[in-house]
Design an enzyme around this catalytic site. Structure first.
Site, mmCIF file in Angstrom:
data_model
loop_
_atom_site.group_PDB
_atom_site.id
_atom_site.type_symbol
_atom_site.label_atom_id
_atom_site.label_comp_id
_atom_site.label_asym_id
_atom_site.label_seq_id
_atom_site.Cartn_x
_atom_site.Cartn_y
_atom_site.Cartn_z
ATOM 1 N N ASP A 1 0.823 -1.144 0.064
ATOM 2 C CA ASP A 1 0.008 -0.057 -0.276
ATOM 3 C C ASP A 1 0.885 1.394 0.013
ATOM 4 O O ASP A 1 2.022 0.995 -0.520
ATOM 5 C CB ASP A 1 -0.887 -0.037 1.307
ATOM 6 N N HIS B 1 -3.466 5.859 3.538
ATOM 7 C CA HIS B 1 -4.501 4.707 3.404
ATOM 8 C C HIS B 1 -3.976 3.414 3.935
ATOM 9 O O HIS B 1 -4.760 2.562 4.443
ATOM 10 C CB HIS B 1 -4.524 4.747 1.765
ATOM 11 N N VAL C 1 -8.413 1.731 18.066
ATOM 12 C CA VAL C 1 -8.665 0.730 16.965
ATOM 13 C C VAL C 1 -8.218 -0.766 17.178
ATOM 14 O O VAL C 1 -6.788 -0.746 17.538
ATOM 15 C CB VAL C 1 -8.538 1.279 15.540
ATOM 16 N N ALA D 1 -7.595 -8.357 -8.573
ATOM 17 C CA ALA D 1 -8.920 -9.077 -8.318
ATOM 18 C C ALA D 1 -9.185 -10.074 -9.122
ATOM 19 O O ALA D 1 -10.063 -10.941 -8.962
ATOM 20 C CB ALA D 1 -9.823 -8.104 -7.604
ATOM 21 N N VAL E 1 -6.442 -15.616 -6.440
ATOM 22 C CA VAL E 1 -6.471 -14.632 -5.700
ATOM 23 C C VAL E 1 -7.768 -14.413 -4.951
ATOM 24 O O VAL E 1 -8.769 -14.799 -5.576
ATOM 25 C CB VAL E 1 -6.439 -13.155 -6.319
ATOM 26 N N SER F 1 -11.564 -1.495 0.055
ATOM 27 C CA SER F 1 -10.142 -1.204 0.400
ATOM 28 C C SER F 1 -10.161 -1.555 1.904
ATOM 29 O O SER F 1 -9.084 -2.226 2.380
ATOM 30 C CB SER F 1 -9.931 0.177 0.273
#
Length: 427
Positions: free
Chosen positions: A69, A107, A126, A218, A223, A271
């Site tokens: 990322d 991100h 979190v 994807a 995958v 995401s």
């Protein structure tokens, strides 16, 4: 499929019994930041999807997940101690991959916090779905004019290869190429991962940001592609896309992540759904260290709940994830990856060796799976017509106005006629 580096992996995997904690393409932020003491209450997926119950079995200890990322900020309280290695393939970040890069640098940190966040203090901050899993970070610069030394495609190929060579058991890819095809350089990188028994999880993309159907990675056979559902478990209209390669669905709306500056934010998109599934894969690998990637994937998809939808459909795949079932149910073993074989695909679709090489797919802009657009404000919505206002306000008012105008015109005509008559009589 070649067996995993069993010696290295077996020594790192622990069958844990209860410990604690855990969107690609880049995702935009949604609602206003929340405070640490309210964040845990906002993480509805932990209890509603059974992750908190699954933690009585394992929390992912001993499993390593690579996050390819924009980089993961290891300075964030929730991620301290979670990152065990990193690299930068963009030429713009720091060598350890912990300096966020690109247009949306937050991100990667948001993705990692959903996956393996450890909380800020007990009960606060979190906590990820696999809070004891380890993170490898590979920072990538998405977009066309980033100034990166290598193309988007080459960065991804290098990052995947690096992750495999540095011990990743799972690779999370919350990103999309926005094309169903991919360059041949990805063939080698992804085959390298599959031959070393690594599970690759990819986001399906979001309709709200213009991705109506899934794109690479994807679409690559083997995958584990993740679609998104709303709070009611229905396919998300904006925060997901569709396609025949979708494997499972997971929450993709109103999710909470941590930014590099330590602030909290709610966001939506696949995401965010992808790291939830990557965390689930980490839990399965921790609980069943003897299973190869094919059987780990099979356990995740075969225990998913189709909720009455056709299995293998373009919206839910095999169904919505069920963490408790994935860790506890008796699942027959399989001999091959149920999501397909990249090696078979290569034999069928790439030119045979010795012939002229196939033309490389053009280098496309790789982007994070952007969040769907924010809803319009209430003040804006009140200015737009609705079916109710049309039926009960706009149309009646129009009729009244119309009859009023007609009456006024008739009145004016009658007055003029009377005046003419009066004048005629006086002459």
């Amino acid at each position: 499929m070649t067996g995993r580096r069993r010696g290295g992996r077996a020594s790192r995997i622990v069958r844990g019994l209860a410990l604690a904690a855990a969107t690609a393409a880049l995702v935009g932020v949604g609602a206003a930041p929340a405070h640490a003491d309210t964040v845990r209450d906002l993480e509805y997926w932990l209890s509603e999807y059974g992750f908190s119950t699954a933690w009585n079995t394992t929390k992912g200890k001993g499993v390593t997940v690579a996050v390819i990322d924009t980089g993961v900020a290891g300075t964030v309280v929730e991620l301290k101690g979670a990152i065990t290695g990193g690299t930068d393939v963009s030429g713009l970040g720091s060598p350890d991959g912990q300096t966020p890069v690109g247009e949306k640098p937050e991100h990667g940190t948001m993705v990692a916090s959903l996956l393996a966040g450890r909380g800020s203090t007990p009960g606060n901050g979190v906590i990820g779905v696999a809070p004891e899993a380890s993170i490898l970070t590979a920072s990538v610069a998405f977009g066309e004019d980033t100034g990166a030394a290598a193309s988007n495609d080459d960065q991804i190929a290098e990052a995947v290869t690096w992750a495999v060579d540095n011990g990743a058991d799972v690779i999370n890819m919350s990103l999309t190429r926005n094309t169903r095809d991919w360059p041949e350089s990805w063939d080698a990188a992804f085959m390298h991962a599959f031959e070393h028994d690594v599970v690759i999880v990819a986001a399906a993309g979001n309709r709200g940001s213009g991705t109506t159907e899934v794109g690479a990675p994807a679409t690559i056979p083997g995958v584990l592609t993740v679609a998104g559902v709303d709070r009611e478990g229905n396919a998300s209209f904006d925060a997901s896309s569709q396609g025949i390669t979708i494997a499972v669905a997971a929450p993709s709306e109103d999710l909470v992540g941590v930014r590099p500056d330590g602030s909290y934010v709610q966001w939506s998109g696949t995401s965010a759904a992808a790291p939830i599934v990557s965390g689930l894969v980490a839990l399965v690998r921790a609980q069943y260290p003897e299973l190869d990637a094919a059987n780990v994937i099979n356990r995740v998809i075969s225990t998913a709940d189709p909720k009455g939808h056709p299995v293998g459909g373009p919206l839910y795949g095999y169904g919505i994830i069920d963490p408790v079932a994935a860790l506890t149910e008796d699942v027959p073993k399989v001999e091959a990856n149920p999501l397909g074989s990249l090696s078979d695909w290569i034999r069928l679709h790439r030119r045979a060796s010795g012939e002229a090489p196939a033309t490389e797919a053009p280098d496309e802009q790789i982007v994070p799976n952007a969040d769907p657009p924010l809803p319009e404000s209430a003040s804006t919505q009140t200015l737009l017509p609705t079916s109710w206002t049309l039926a009960y306000i706009t149309i009646p008012l129009s009729l009244v106005a119309g009859f009023g105008t007609l009456a006024a015109l008739l009145g004016i005509g009658a007055t003029r006629h009377i005046r003419r008559s009066t004048r005629g009589g006086g002459d």
